[in-house]
Write an enzyme that holds these catalytic residues in place. Sequence first.
Site, PDB file in Angstrom:
ATOM      1  N   LYS A  44      50.691  33.453  39.329  1.00 46.82           N
ATOM      2  CA  LYS A  44      49.352  33.160  39.876  1.00 46.82           C
ATOM      3  C   LYS A  44      49.378  32.132  41.003  1.00 46.82           C
ATOM      4  CE  LYS A  44      47.353  35.581  36.528  1.00 46.82           C
ATOM      5  NZ  LYS A  44      47.453  37.012  36.676  1.00 46.82           N
ATOM      6  N   CYS A  45      50.556  31.715  41.411  1.00 46.51           N
ATOM      7  CA  CYS A  45      50.699  30.709  42.459  1.00 46.51           C
ATOM      8  C   CYS A  45      50.501  31.332  43.836  1.00 46.51           C
ATOM      9  CB  CYS A  45      52.088  30.081  42.363  1.00 46.51           C
ATOM     10  SG  CYS A  45      52.435  28.815  43.595  1.00 46.51           S
ATOM     11  N   GLY A  46      49.959  30.554  44.759  1.00 46.13           N
ATOM     12  CA  GLY A  46      49.786  31.027  46.133  1.00 46.13           C
ATOM     13  C   GLY A  46      51.102  31.335  46.825  1.00 46.13           C
ATOM     14  N   ALA A  48      53.554  32.889  45.321  1.00 45.62           N
ATOM     15  CA  ALA A  48      54.188  33.988  44.581  1.00 45.62           C
ATOM     16  C   ALA A  48      54.536  35.179  45.472  1.00 45.62           C
ATOM     17  CB  ALA A  48      53.310  34.434  43.414  1.00 45.62           C
TER      18      ALA A  48
END
Length: 171
Positions: A44-46, A48
């Site tokens: 869910k990280c930017g 990713a």
Amino acid sequence: MSCGFAVNELKSIHEFTVKDSRGQDVDLSIYEGKVLLVVNVASKCGFADSNYTQLTELYSKYKEQGLEIFAFPCNQFLKQEPGTSLEAQEFACTRYSAEYPIFQKVHVNGPKTAPVYKFLKASKGGFCTPQIKWNFTKFLVDREGRVISRYGPSTAPKAIESHIKKALGVD
């Protein structure tokens, strides 16, 4: 020592056993002779999309020369890896065609830090602190299991391609 072991006691990442996404033991000595890129990942990280895309590209390009990528899902940064270890593996494999190992979720900081991450951080501390500051921190490990370099989350995997090539001994 805060790491739980003296740095000189363990000389190689190959001395560790970790769990795969299904909870089975993986003896890292099976990777002796390989260059490793170890990354704490979060779906869910930017970071990713760009990181997973580039990790897959690098793995496809250099796996025959001896590159292995180790992805360790971690939910310590804004809870950006909320699912199970298997869900993290399914995400990476389905969305990004990851063929490299996705291990069990780990802690990279704090009292529950995974032993392999204690070793990595003791080998190459970060800027001002050994703590991992965010998702997609990368450690480049040589064929003997020693940490060569550490890269922050904003360093794209492709930006360290020349370092990977040098560690692999390829032009």
